[in-house]
Design a protein around this motif. Structure first.
Motif, PDB file in Angstrom:
ATOM      1  N   ILE A  87       0.701  -1.309  -0.023  1.00 17.92           N
ATOM      2  CA  ILE A  87       0.200  -0.071  -0.016  1.00 17.92           C
ATOM      3  C   ILE A  87       0.962   1.139  -0.044  1.00 17.92           C
ATOM      4  O   ILE A  87       1.869   1.319   0.667  1.00 17.92           O
ATOM      5  N   SER A  88       0.628   2.127  -1.002  1.00 14.17           N
ATOM      6  CA  SER A  88       1.350   3.428  -0.761  1.00 14.17           C
ATOM      7  C   SER A  88       0.468   4.545  -0.320  1.00 14.17           C
ATOM      8  O   SER A  88      -0.737   4.740  -0.728  1.00 14.17           O
ATOM      9  N   VAL A  89       0.905   5.196   0.574  1.00 20.43           N
ATOM     10  CA  VAL A  89       0.434   6.344   1.321  1.00 20.43           C
ATOM     11  C   VAL A  89      -0.022   7.436   0.256  1.00 20.43           C
ATOM     12  O   VAL A  89      -0.979   7.943   0.253  1.00 20.43           O
ATOM     13  N   GLY A  90       1.122   7.690  -0.480  1.00 23.19           N
ATOM     14  CA  GLY A  90       0.953   8.684  -1.281  1.00 23.19           C
ATOM     15  C   GLY A  90      -0.077   8.697  -2.530  1.00 23.19           C
ATOM     16  O   GLY A  90      -0.611   9.459  -2.761  1.00 23.19           O
ATOM     17  N   ASP A  91      -0.109   7.566  -3.086  1.00 25.22           N
ATOM     18  CA  ASP A  91      -0.997   7.198  -3.821  1.00 25.22           C
ATOM     19  C   ASP A  91      -2.369   7.147  -3.296  1.00 25.22           C
ATOM     20  O   ASP A  91      -3.280   7.534  -4.038  1.00 25.22           O
ATOM     21  N   ILE A  92      -2.856   6.691  -2.155  1.00 21.73           N
ATOM     22  CA  ILE A  92      -4.160   6.938  -1.379  1.00 21.73           C
ATOM     23  C   ILE A  92      -4.484   8.379  -0.985  1.00 21.73           C
ATOM     24  O   ILE A  92      -5.516   8.553  -1.640  1.00 21.73           O
ATOM     25  N   LEU A  93      -3.627   9.015  -0.947  1.00 24.94           N
ATOM     26  CA  LEU A  93      -3.721  10.563  -0.861  1.00 24.94           C
ATOM     27  C   LEU A  93      -4.150  11.372  -1.923  1.00 24.94           C
ATOM     28  O   LEU A  93      -4.778  12.089  -1.953  1.00 24.94           O
ATOM     29  N   ARG A  94      -3.377  10.872  -3.191  1.00 28.65           N
ATOM     30  CA  ARG A  94      -3.595  11.683  -4.439  1.00 28.65           C
ATOM     31  C   ARG A  94      -4.761  11.255  -4.965  1.00 28.65           C
ATOM     32  O   ARG A  94      -5.680  12.008  -5.604  1.00 28.65           O
ATOM     33  N   GLU A  95      -5.297  10.114  -4.660  1.00 32.10           N
ATOM     34  CA  GLU A  95      -6.792   9.467  -4.985  1.00 32.10           C
ATOM     35  C   GLU A  95      -7.855  10.382  -4.257  1.00 32.10           C
ATOM     36  O   GLU A  95      -8.638  10.673  -4.619  1.00 32.10           O
ATOM     37  N   GLU A  96      -7.634  10.609  -2.927  1.00 30.00           N
ATOM     38  CA  GLU A  96      -8.385  11.148  -1.960  1.00 30.00           C
ATOM     39  C   GLU A  96      -8.456  12.676  -2.366  1.00 30.00           C
ATOM     40  O   GLU A  96      -9.447  13.237  -2.170  1.00 30.00           O
ATOM     41  N   MET A  97      -7.435  13.295  -2.994  1.00 23.72           N
ATOM     42  CA  MET A  97      -7.431  14.642  -3.445  1.00 23.72           C
ATOM     43  C   MET A  97      -8.794  14.982  -4.233  1.00 23.72           C
ATOM     44  O   MET A  97      -9.183  16.209  -4.173  1.00 23.72           O
ATOM     45  N   GLU A  98      -9.145  14.196  -4.977  1.00 22.35           N
ATOM     46  CA  GLU A  98     -10.369  14.381  -5.868  1.00 22.35           C
ATOM     47  C   GLU A  98     -11.554  14.592  -5.088  1.00 22.35           C
ATOM     48  O   GLU A  98     -12.371  15.434  -5.702  1.00 22.35           O
ATOM     49  N   SER A  99     -11.669  14.168  -3.643  1.00 27.89           N
ATOM     50  CA  SER A  99     -13.133  14.309  -3.113  1.00 27.89           C
ATOM     51  C   SER A  99     -13.048  14.966  -1.709  1.00 27.89           C
ATOM     52  O   SER A  99     -13.763  15.232  -1.253  1.00 27.89           O
TER      53      SER A  99
END
Length: 214
Positions: free
Chosen positions: A55-67
């Motif tokens: 799991i990449s925290v960075g990837d999760i956060l960048r995805e979360e940025m959209e909402s």
């Protein structure tokens, strides 16, 4: 007949108990490092070797940025997202990913002492924490020389400087805390990837006391 029924129940209970003993609880490993340290490649390699998910925290956060406007504001500014938000998002991902049933390797944690302790309390035990290190000059060069199509908004030079400063300030504190508890070993990223991976395996083994599963 009652005897045989009881025996059957006992056999079933014994089998279930044996299965429960064989099933090990999930265990997690953290791979952290500043922007541009290749956390993803290192964490994915260790996850593969130990038979767990990644799991990449960075990837999760960048995805979360959209909402989530607050997450987007923090990421775009190069500052930290609150540790509670990060833990909640990581927890959600672990729960829906079958490859994390035995645990996983998490890239990008921990950033603070509170975040580390919250993860252990709410999600599960951490067997090792590895920090990838490199000078700010090397990291800046690595990020700024990315091909244009791979660069993100937070890779801009002014934002990158904030990211490096924030990471350095936070890491110094949590690394000291972890070392007091026998974790938080460092590996220099300023080497060939093959060497970096070998050194990560070495410090992983040192913390866990065992070889990664093939």
């Amino acid at each position: 007949e009652p005897v045989s029924t009881l025996q059957g129940a006992a056999d079933t209970a014994g089998a279930q108990e044996g299965a429960a003993e064989e099933k090990k609880p999930p265990v997690y490993t953290f791979i952290n490092g500043g922007p541009g340290t290749g956390k993803k490649a290192v964490a994915e390699s260790l996850a593969y070797e130990t038979g767990r998910g990644y799991i990449s925290v960075g990837d999760i956060l960048r995805e979360e940025m959209e909402s989530d406007a607050e997450v987007a504001e923090a990421v775009n500014a190069g500052t930290s997202v609150t540790w509670k938000t990060v833990i909640n998002l990581v927890k959600q991902q672990i729960q829906v990913r079958p490859e994390c049933a035995a645990g996983c390797v998490v890239g990008g944690l921990p950033r603070t002492e509170e975040q580390y302790n919250s993860f252990v309390r709410e999600i599960g035990p951490v067997d090792a924490v590895v920090f990838l290190t490199a000078s700010d000059e090397v990291l800046q060069k690595n990020v700024l020389e990315k091909p244009e199509e791979l660069r993100r908004a937070d890779d801009a030079e002014d934002v990158l400087k904030v990211r490096l400063q924030t990471y350095g300030e936070e890491t110094a504190k949590v690394l000291g805390y972890l070392k007091e508890h026998g974790q938080g070993l460092e590996v220099s990223w300023e080497a060939a990837m093959e060497t970096v991976l070998a050194n990560v395996r070495e410090v992983y083994n040192k913390q866990t006391g065992k070889q990664p599963d093939p």
